[in-house]
Design a protein around this motif. Structure first.
Motif, mmCIF file in Angstrom:
data_model
loop_
_atom_site.group_PDB
_atom_site.id
_atom_site.type_symbol
_atom_site.label_atom_id
_atom_site.label_comp_id
_atom_site.label_asym_id
_atom_site.label_seq_id
_atom_site.Cartn_x
_atom_site.Cartn_y
_atom_site.Cartn_z
ATOM 1 N N TRP A 170 0.845 -1.194 0.000
ATOM 2 C CA TRP A 170 0.000 0.000 0.000
ATOM 3 C C TRP A 170 0.881 1.245 0.000
ATOM 4 O O TRP A 170 0.651 2.180 -0.765
ATOM 5 N N LEU A 171 1.901 1.251 0.869
ATOM 6 C CA LEU A 171 2.795 2.404 0.957
ATOM 7 C C LEU A 171 3.533 2.621 -0.363
ATOM 8 O O LEU A 171 3.648 3.741 -0.857
ATOM 9 N N SER A 172 4.019 1.528 -0.953
ATOM 10 C CA SER A 172 4.768 1.627 -2.200
ATOM 11 C C SER A 172 3.883 2.127 -3.345
ATOM 12 O O SER A 172 4.328 2.897 -4.198
ATOM 13 N N MET A 173 2.621 1.698 -3.348
ATOM 14 C CA MET A 173 1.698 2.110 -4.401
ATOM 15 C C MET A 173 1.550 3.623 -4.448
ATOM 16 O O MET A 173 1.471 4.224 -5.526
ATOM 17 N N HIS A 174 1.534 4.259 -3.277
ATOM 18 C CA HIS A 174 1.317 5.706 -3.204
ATOM 19 C C HIS A 174 2.604 6.494 -2.952
ATOM 20 O O HIS A 174 2.546 7.727 -2.819
ATOM 21 N N GLY A 175 3.735 5.803 -2.889
ATOM 22 C CA GLY A 175 5.012 6.499 -2.733
ATOM 23 C C GLY A 175 5.323 6.958 -1.322
ATOM 24 O O GLY A 175 6.141 7.872 -1.141
ATOM 25 N N TYR A 176 4.685 6.342 -0.305
ATOM 26 C CA TYR A 176 4.935 6.751 1.078
ATOM 27 C C TYR A 176 5.981 5.868 1.742
ATOM 28 O O TYR A 176 6.248 4.737 1.314
ATOM 29 N N GLN A 177 6.542 6.390 2.823
ATOM 30 C CA GLN A 177 7.364 5.630 3.752
ATOM 31 C C GLN A 177 6.577 5.484 5.058
ATOM 32 O O GLN A 177 5.615 6.223 5.299
ATOM 33 N N CYS A 178 6.991 4.551 5.897
ATOM 34 C CA CYS A 178 6.285 4.340 7.165
ATOM 35 C C CYS A 178 6.227 5.622 7.995
ATOM 36 O O CYS A 178 5.222 5.911 8.652
ATOM 37 N N ILE A 179 7.313 6.405 7.958
ATOM 38 C CA ILE A 179 7.364 7.607 8.781
ATOM 39 C C ILE A 179 6.409 8.686 8.284
ATOM 40 O O ILE A 179 6.119 9.659 8.999
ATOM 41 N N ASP A 180 5.916 8.535 7.050
ATOM 42 C CA ASP A 180 4.989 9.528 6.507
ATOM 43 C C ASP A 180 3.581 9.362 7.063
ATOM 44 O O ASP A 180 2.771 10.297 6.990
ATOM 45 N N MET A 181 3.281 8.178 7.573
ATOM 46 C CA MET A 181 1.917 7.869 7.984
ATOM 47 C C MET A 181 1.754 8.107 9.481
ATOM 48 O O MET A 181 2.551 7.640 10.288
ATOM 49 N N LEU A 182 0.704 8.830 9.864
ATOM 50 C CA LEU A 182 0.441 9.114 11.272
ATOM 51 C C LEU A 182 -0.206 7.933 11.981
ATOM 52 O O LEU A 182 -0.175 7.851 13.205
ATOM 53 N N GLY A 183 -0.831 7.058 11.189
ATOM 54 C CA GLY A 183 -1.416 5.862 11.773
ATOM 55 C C GLY A 183 -2.784 6.050 12.383
ATOM 56 O O GLY A 183 -3.337 5.109 12.956
ATOM 57 N N ASN A 184 -3.362 7.238 12.276
ATOM 58 C CA ASN A 184 -4.711 7.434 12.810
ATOM 59 C C ASN A 184 -5.714 7.563 11.668
ATOM 60 O O ASN A 184 -5.366 7.873 10.522
ATOM 61 N N PHE A 185 -6.983 7.346 11.993
ATOM 62 C CA PHE A 185 -8.010 7.267 10.966
ATOM 63 C C PHE A 185 -8.276 8.626 10.310
ATOM 64 O O PHE A 185 -8.585 8.687 9.111
ATOM 65 N N GLU A 186 -8.179 9.702 11.070
ATOM 66 C CA GLU A 186 -8.424 11.020 10.486
ATOM 67 C C GLU A 186 -7.410 11.319 9.389
ATOM 68 O O GLU A 186 -7.753 11.917 8.363
ATOM 69 N N HIS A 187 -6.162 10.911 9.587
ATOM 70 C CA HIS A 187 -5.155 11.111 8.551
ATOM 71 C C HIS A 187 -5.494 10.278 7.314
ATOM 72 O O HIS A 187 -5.323 10.732 6.173
ATOM 73 N N HIS A 188 -5.994 9.060 7.551
ATOM 74 C CA HIS A 188 -6.386 8.214 6.419
ATOM 75 C C HIS A 188 -7.509 8.872 5.624
ATOM 76 O O HIS A 188 -7.479 8.870 4.380
ATOM 77 N N LYS A 189 -8.503 9.448 6.288
ATOM 78 C CA LYS A 189 -9.607 10.112 5.586
ATOM 79 C C LYS A 189 -9.110 11.295 4.768
ATOM 80 O O LYS A 189 -9.646 11.580 3.692
ATOM 81 N N SER A 190 -8.083 11.991 5.281
ATOM 82 C CA SER A 190 -7.580 13.159 4.560
ATOM 83 C C SER A 190 -6.933 12.793 3.233
ATOM 84 O O SER A 190 -6.711 13.662 2.390
ATOM 85 N N LEU A 191 -6.614 11.495 3.036
ATOM 86 C CA LEU A 191 -5.990 11.058 1.790
ATOM 87 C C LEU A 191 -7.016 10.757 0.692
ATOM 88 O O LEU A 191 -6.644 10.431 -0.431
ATOM 89 N N ILE A 192 -8.318 10.850 1.016
ATOM 90 C CA ILE A 192 -9.379 10.573 0.046
ATOM 91 C C ILE A 192 -9.849 11.890 -0.559
ATOM 92 O O ILE A 192 -10.030 12.891 0.138
ATOM 93 N N HIS A 193 -10.056 11.895 -1.864
ATOM 94 C CA HIS A 193 -10.459 13.109 -2.578
ATOM 95 C C HIS A 193 -11.757 13.663 -1.987
ATOM 96 O O HIS A 193 -12.696 12.906 -1.710
ATOM 97 N N PRO A 194 -11.836 14.991 -1.784
ATOM 98 C CA PRO A 194 -13.047 15.579 -1.194
ATOM 99 C C PRO A 194 -14.338 15.247 -1.936
ATOM 100 O O PRO A 194 -15.396 15.134 -1.322
ATOM 101 N N ASP A 195 -14.257 15.098 -3.257
ATOM 102 C CA ASP A 195 -15.468 14.788 -4.026
ATOM 103 C C ASP A 195 -15.915 13.346 -3.851
ATOM 104 O O ASP A 195 -17.040 12.995 -4.231
#
Length: 544
Positions: A170-195
């Motif tokens: 999942w991280l590789s698909m989007h170009g993230y590293q483990c340290i980029d992810m906060l690990g909380n659900f609100e951060h996950h929601k922020s990665l979804i397009h507003p529309d």
């Protein structure tokens, strides 16, 4: 009787015996061992899979607290109940906090059996949970391995704690590293397009509160570089709380950006194709209109040529006769002026003039007849007097009038007619049937001395079907589409003008609002099929 393996930590043999008797009386088949020292306890603890440990609180050189510590170190989940004469409340609470499951005073042994039953039951429940947890973890490990190997990213959502764990794919698909992810659900929601977030939240809600077990959603997810990637998200509820709400969901992430791009390209191509189809359709429609107009002009040319040809002969004869008569009158006038005409000469001239006049009259009648036929082709006729007639009588009348015209061929006519069919104003139908029968008489039996004509008529629902067939020589297949054209005939110059079937076709299609067709029969000969609505009167009234 339920078997029960009991390890008794007791220095008094009589107390141990009492405990075993109580358990046996309660319906247990007891298998037991009694120990008094730490060494004995350690040895017996590993010797057998014990269902229950019953321990005195205090023994010489050993204690329940020491036994409980040894049990915790072994990592075995065995119910541990303290049985004592003099344990205080504070000591009992401390032992419970250290891991003891219950305590029973020797003065209240009636509590022993219920406590044992409860702890045995709870131990079985804990054992089932551990087994399920192990199986679940193994299943998740296999699942994650399979998904990662196939290129699917995985994210694990702990709903109760609002935490999210991502797989390396999942991280590789989007170009993230483990340290980029906060690990909380609100951060996950922020990665979804507003529309897209509303429809994704609805899918989550179905699983969390409405007991759906799976969900599916397509949305845009943000990459590390800030771009948006189309993904297909499939999730499954793997745990639920006591209230029935989902407490854990595991989801897969598949990159469908290329698919979405192709879908958009397909939409554009379809739009372009529809536009081109509309353009080509318009061009084809214009071409068809032009072709139809050309065909009309060509048909008109054929018709005009035919009319000119057919009228040319009688009109030429009329002109010849009248011009001859005019010349002879001039000659007679000159002879009268000179007195050079005799009675006999005058009589001879009168005979010639009469012949010229009769020739002009015959050709005038022929020209008039041709003009009447041309008017019939245009179906420009006044309706016949309205009267109710029987279809069978009409057909029989046409047969009698037509088939008796030719005596060189013996014609047998076979009919199969529904005599109950009544029509109004059937003059046009008489013309059609007579024209078809006359065409058969002229063309079907060349070179033969006899033939058969079959006429059938029936009513089916609101339509009338008439078929006229013969067992004659048939017609060339390429002529079938041309027989209804004006002046088409295979007997040019033999008395046939090629207008009979043209008139029949125009009457059927124009007046009767029906259809007429011709084809060769497999058994030999030709079959003409006529179909029209049952009440031609209404059609006529609509026209005139």
């Amino acid at each position: 009787m339920n078997s029960l393996c009991v390890l008794v930590v007791e220095d008094c043999e009589s107390d141990a015996s009492l405990i075993l008797r109580i358990l046996t009386k309660a319906g247990y088949a007891v298998l037991s061992a009694r120990v008094e020292t730490e060494a004995e306890f350690r040895a017996e603890l590993t010797h057998r899979d014990w269902d229950l440990i019953l321990s005195d609180y205090s023994l010489p050189g050993f204690s329940a607290d020491a036994a409980l510590n040894i049990l915790r170190q072994s990592a075995r989940d065995i119910p541990f109940i303290i049985i004592s004469h003099n344990i205080g409340e504070e000591a009992a609470v401390a032992m419970m906090k250290s891991g003891a499951h219950d305590y029973v005073m020797k003065a209240s042994m009636s509590r022993l059996v219920p406590a044992v039953e409860r702890e045995i039951r709870d131990a079985a429940t804990r054992k089932d949970r551990r087994r399920f947890s192990i199986a679940l973890k193994e299943s998740e490990a296999r699942w994650n391995f399979a998904l990662e190997g196939s290129g699917y990213g995985v994210w694990d959502w702990n709903i109760a704690e609002a935490k999210v764990i991502y797989s390396s794919c999942w991280l590789s698909m989007h170009g993230y590293q483990c340290i980029d992810m906060l690990g909380n659900f609100e951060h996950h929601k922020s990665l979804i397009h507003p529309d897209d977030i509303n429809q994704v939240e609805l899918a989550w809600d179905e699983c969390i509160t409405h007991r759906a077990t799976r969900y599916r959603a397509e949305f845009r997810s943000k990459d590390h570089d800030g771009g948006w990637r189309w993904v297909l998200n499939r999730g499954m509820v793997v745990e639920r709380g006591l209230d029935g709400k989902a407490s854990r969901i595991i989801s897969t992430h598949a990159d469908i950006s290329l698919q979405k791009k192709n879908e958009q390209l397909l939409v554009e191509l379809n739009g372009d194709l529809e536009r081109k189809i509309c353009e080509r359709t318009a061009e084809l429609s214009a071409a068809l209109d032009h072709l139809a107009e050309s065909k009309k002009l060509a048909a008109l040319g054929v018709l005009v040529t035919g009319i000119a040809h057919e009228l040319n002969t009688p009109l030429g004869n009329i002109v010849l006769g009248i011009s001859t008569l005019s010349d002879e009158l001039e000659t007679l006038s000159d002879q009268l002026d000179r007195g050079a005409i005799s009675r006999g000469g005058l009589r001879s001239q009168l005979v010639q003039w009469r012949e010229n006049a009769q020739m002009a009259l015959r050709n005038s009648s022929r020209a008039a007849d041709l003009i009447d036929r041309f008017k019939q082709i245009a179906v420009d006729q006044v309706s016949h007097a309205k009267r109710v007639v029987n279809l069978g009588e009409i057909i029989e009348s046409c047969i009698d009038a037509t088939l008796n015209l030719r005596s060189s061929v013996e014609i047998k006519c076979e009919t199969e007619i529904d005599q109950s069919i009544q029509l109004m104003s059937a003059g046009h139908l008489e013309q059609v049937i007579s024209a078809v029968l006359m065409n058969a008489m002229q063309h079907a039996f060349q070179g033969r001395t006899s033939g058969i004509v079959e006429v059938k008529a029936m009513r089916v629902d609101s339509e009338i079907f008439i078929s006229i067939g013969d067992n004659g020589i048939g017609i060339k297949s390429d002529f079938c589409q041309r027989v209804f054209d004006p002046f088409f005939t295979t007997k040019l110059g033999q008395g046939s003008m090629g207008l009979g079937l043209t008139i029949a076709h125009n009457l059927v299609t124009g007046i009767l609002k029906g259809t007429i067709g011709i084809a060769n029969r497999q058994s030999g000969g030709v079959l003409v099929k006529i179909k029209f609505p049952c009440d031609p009167l209404n059609v006529i009234e609509d026209i005139y």
